[in-house]
Every structure is written in C-alpha cells, then in structure tokens.
Design an enzyme around this catalytic site. Structure first.
Site, short mmCIF file in Angstrom:
data_model
loop_
_atom_site.label_atom_id
_atom_site.label_comp_id
_atom_site.label_asym_id
_atom_site.label_seq_id
_atom_site.Cartn_x
_atom_site.Cartn_y
_atom_site.Cartn_z
N ARG A 63 26.78 5.29 9.49
CA ARG A 63 28.03 4.85 8.84
C ARG A 63 29.32 5.42 9.43
O ARG A 63 30.39 5.09 8.92
CB ARG A 63 27.99 5.16 7.34
CG ARG A 63 26.84 4.54 6.56
CD ARG A 63 26.77 3.06 6.68
NE ARG A 63 25.89 2.44 5.67
CZ ARG A 63 25.37 1.24 5.79
NH1 ARG A 63 25.63 0.51 6.87
NH2 ARG A 63 24.60 0.74 4.83
N ASN A 93 26.61 -1.19 13.27
CA ASN A 93 27.55 -1.85 12.33
C ASN A 93 28.53 -0.83 11.80
O ASN A 93 28.47 -0.36 10.68
CB ASN A 93 26.79 -2.58 11.22
CG ASN A 93 25.78 -1.71 10.51
OD1 ASN A 93 25.38 -0.66 11.00
ND2 ASN A 93 25.37 -2.15 9.33
N ASP A 303 15.15 2.00 8.40
CA ASP A 303 16.34 1.18 8.10
C ASP A 303 17.17 1.89 7.02
O ASP A 303 17.67 1.25 6.09
CB ASP A 303 15.95 -0.23 7.67
CG ASP A 303 17.13 -1.20 7.72
OD1 ASP A 303 18.23 -0.79 8.15
OD2 ASP A 303 16.97 -2.37 7.32
#
Length: 427
Positions: A63, A93, A303
């Site tokens: 993150r 991401n 994940d």
C-alpha cells in the site's frame, strides 16, 4: 555475531532431520550433527521447534506509496515476519504505480527505509496500471523487478497482451497475470453460485477468470513468454494450467489459503468474506487442493490486501474487496491441510518457501552453508485462536478470525538478524 541454532528439526533437501545450524555474518556457515558450541556468541536451543527457510509470498499489497492509511511497508513487512516470511513480492496498485523507473524508485526508497524483510516490487504491465494503457518500458525496468503485473486489473485486449509477451519473452521476465474479463462481471461481487442466488447477491461467473487464462495460454504458446497466473480460484483454471504444463509451456501459478480452505458455502454477510476473485464453489476448492498436491499449483500466496475497518464494514455488497493473510497463512494451512494428512509439512514448506523463490529467481530457500540466513523457527505444538486485534498489520479483515489453529513462527531471521520473536506472553 556467531550464533548456533541447536537441535531443531531442520528442513533440508526435502526432509526434516535433527541438526545444528551455525550462522555468521548474515549467512549460514555450517549445518551438521552436534556442532560444538565453543566460539559462538550465542547458542539458542531450538530443540522443541522446526527450522525452515523463511517463507516467500509472491503476492502482497503493501500500500505504499499512496495508501498508507491502509498499510505501511513497516507494518506489512512486520506482519510478514510474524507469519514466518522473509521475502515478499509487492504488487503495483500504488500511487504513483511503478510504471517507470522514477516511480519504482519512489517505492524502493520506502522499502529501503522501512522494510524488515526482503521486498521485491513488481513493475506494471501497462502505464497507469489500468490493464488498458500503453505498455511500460520493460527493458529499462527488467533488471529491478521479478516480473510485471497489473494485479487488480486484467489486460482486456488480446493484442495488448500479445505485444507485452513478445517484449518480455527475450527479457526472461514473467507476466504475472490477474485474469479477469471485465465484460463478464455484470456488477458481481461474490461467486455466481448458490449463496448468491439464495441471498439476492450479484455473482461473478467463473469464466471471467478462466476465459482470460485460456486466451493467455494461447499467447504463451505463440510467444514463449514466462507466465504466472495469480490467485487461481476455479476448477477450470486448474485444468487449463495442468494441460499447459503437460505441453511444456513456461507456466506457473499460485492460489491462496482462503481458496484452499473455504468456499461459498462458508460465506457470511460480512466484508471479511469478500475478496477478488471471490470464494468459489466446493468443487473449485477441492480441485485447487488436488492441484496443489499434484504440482499443478506451484505455490501458495496470500494476496494480503489490507483495508480500513470502514472500507470492510459494509457487508458483502458494499465493502471493498481484499483480506489480510500474512499472519494466518501458515497456521491455517498447517491446521487444515497438514494435520489431517492431506499434505505433508515438507510439501507445505516447498510451496511456501522453496518454489516461490525458484519461479521468481529470489535468493535463499535452502538451509545450506553459504546461503543467506533467512530462516523461520516454527512452533507446531501450541493451539491458539486467531485474533485480528493482535495482528501487526494495520488490516484486520480476515475470514479466519476465531479459528483455532496450530503452527506459528516464534522467531524469524533475515540475514541472521531477528526481525520477529514471539513475546514471552501472548500468541
């Protein structure tokens, strides 16, 4: 410092045996029976425990940069260390996404400053990590990353994926594929199965995953590009990969602990049961287990995808997709697969520590002289209850909350340095 780990059950060359392991200067300096403790600065009796190569998770969301309110590199890597992990591959991401060398360096700076375990960031497949944009400059980024992924977005156009594979094939870097055909989602957010129909939820069909895998395998055959399928969840995907491997294609894949131990029959009206891909049907879960046993599925990845309590507190329909997994993966799989005899402990270590490193050419993975002292000491005896409030991760959302399990890392070392040690009290 010179340290001797004495008397543990050591995983080495596919089997466990009671050995001593000597560490010096961040590497393993010797392995043997009854090594003399003379000359060591520290001697640790690990005879009640098992010593394994530190686990490697090739699918983790840390993150940062961009979303530090969900997780930070510091907290995510500490969660990994607590779970016995010494290597993590970080998904792209982020904001900015690592779609160029300057953006990648911004991520690497945070990792260098804050990570307590080894972190290997992926590069993006497409600019902006959209699954639709132009391809990134793979050639300049390839030396810095283990592979390229747009995880969270499937590459929607066949021509774009073909072009990516043609450029990556000579570089030897894998496409790390999130397979999801957005044209088939139809607003779904859990598996299109009995639970969805019984409770009025919109379902995600299995073809949205395996259809893209089928397409991409044709492109692998055409281009020869290494190809790794993320978070396999359907029985059809397992069979497609099994066939591709039989044909000799350079294909690997992963699944996650929740897909191996849960199915849509276990769903509750709670955001901690919502992830992408979703929990599938019982037949899918069983097919994944068979695929793990026969080697079709190469490795287990978590994940790990932390969100805030508010983001996960809106039920199945309204919550964001993603759960945390670094601190629960080994105990859940040891308890649900190894203890019942479905998988041996050695086979689990292979899929969590050895095979992930082989696929992505990461260092470590064996307990031999000269190898990095990246190790996990495991207690397999004590039963405890998974309590998210005790997590090191900022994320708390897990479908395994309240499960009684066995198996935990009591000490994790990277380069011979202890990065996690279980407190004398608490679990």
């Amino acid at each position: 410092m010179k340290e001797l780990l004495k008397g543990g059950m050591v995983y080495r060359q596919g089997a466990f045996s009671r050995l001593d392991v000597a560490l010096e200067g961040g590497v393993i300096s010797g392995v043997g029976v009854s090594i003399s403790p003379d000359g060591f600065d520290r001697v640790a009796d690990i005879s009640p425990f098992y010593l394994v190569p530190g686990f490697a998770d090739v699918h983790v969301h840390l993150r940062e940069p961009g979303f530090s309110y969900k997780e930070r590199v510091a907290t995510g890597t500490l969660a990994g260390a607590r779970g016995g992990y010494t290597a993590l591959c970080a998904m792209p991401n982020l904001q900015p996404p690592p779609d160029s060398l300057p953006h990648l360096r911004a991520q690497q700076e945070i990792i260098a400053r804050d990570a307590v375990v080894r972190v290997y960031p992926y590069g993006c497949l497409t600019v902006g990590q959209t699954g639709r944009g132009e391809l990134v400059d793979y050639e300049s980024m390839a030396p810095c990353v283990p592979g390229f992924s747009d995880d969270g977005k499937g590459v929607q156009e066949e021509a774009r994926m073909r072009a990516a594979m043609k450029r990556l094939a000579p570089l030897g870097k894998p496409v790390v594929a999130h397979c999801e055909d957005e044209s088939l989602l139809n607003g779904g957010y859990i598996h299109d199965g009995e639970y969805a129909r019984a409770h009025g939820h919109r379902g995600i069909c299995s073809r949205s995953e395996w259809g893209q895998v089928e397409r991409d395998l044709r492109l692998v055959e055409e281009t020869g590009c290494p190809y790794h399928v993320c978070h396999v969840s359907t029985k059809e995907t397992v069979e497609l990969i099994r066939r591709a491997k039989a044909e000799g294609l350079p294909v690997t894949c992963e699944t996650a602990p929740h897909y191996l131990t849960l199915c849509d029959e276990d769903l509750q009206e709670d955001g901690r049961f919502k992830m992408n891909p979703p929990l599938r049907g019982r037949e899918d879960m069983l097919a994944l287990g068979r695929g793990l046993l026969d080697g079709t599925i190469d490795c287990v990845a978590t994940d790990h995808a932390p969100h805030t309590a508010e983001e996960k507190g809106k039920g199945l329909a309204g919550s964001l997709m993603g759960i945390v997994g670094l601190e629960t993966a080994f105990p859940v799989l040891y308890t649900r697969l190894v203890l019942p005899g479905l998988l041996t402990l050695g086979e689990l270590v292979e899929r969590m520590a050895v095979r992930p490193r082989e696929i992505f050419r990461l260092p470590g993975g064996s307990i031999e002289a000269g190898e990095p002292a990246d190790l996990a000491v495991l207690d397999l005896a004590e039963e405890y209850t998974i309590d998210p409030e005790r997590f090191c991760s900022m994320g708390r959302s897990t479908p395994f909350a309240g499960w009684k399990v066995r198996g935990q890392a009591v000490r994790t070392m990277v380069n011979g340095r202890t990065v996690w040690e279980k407190p004398l009290t608490g679990k």
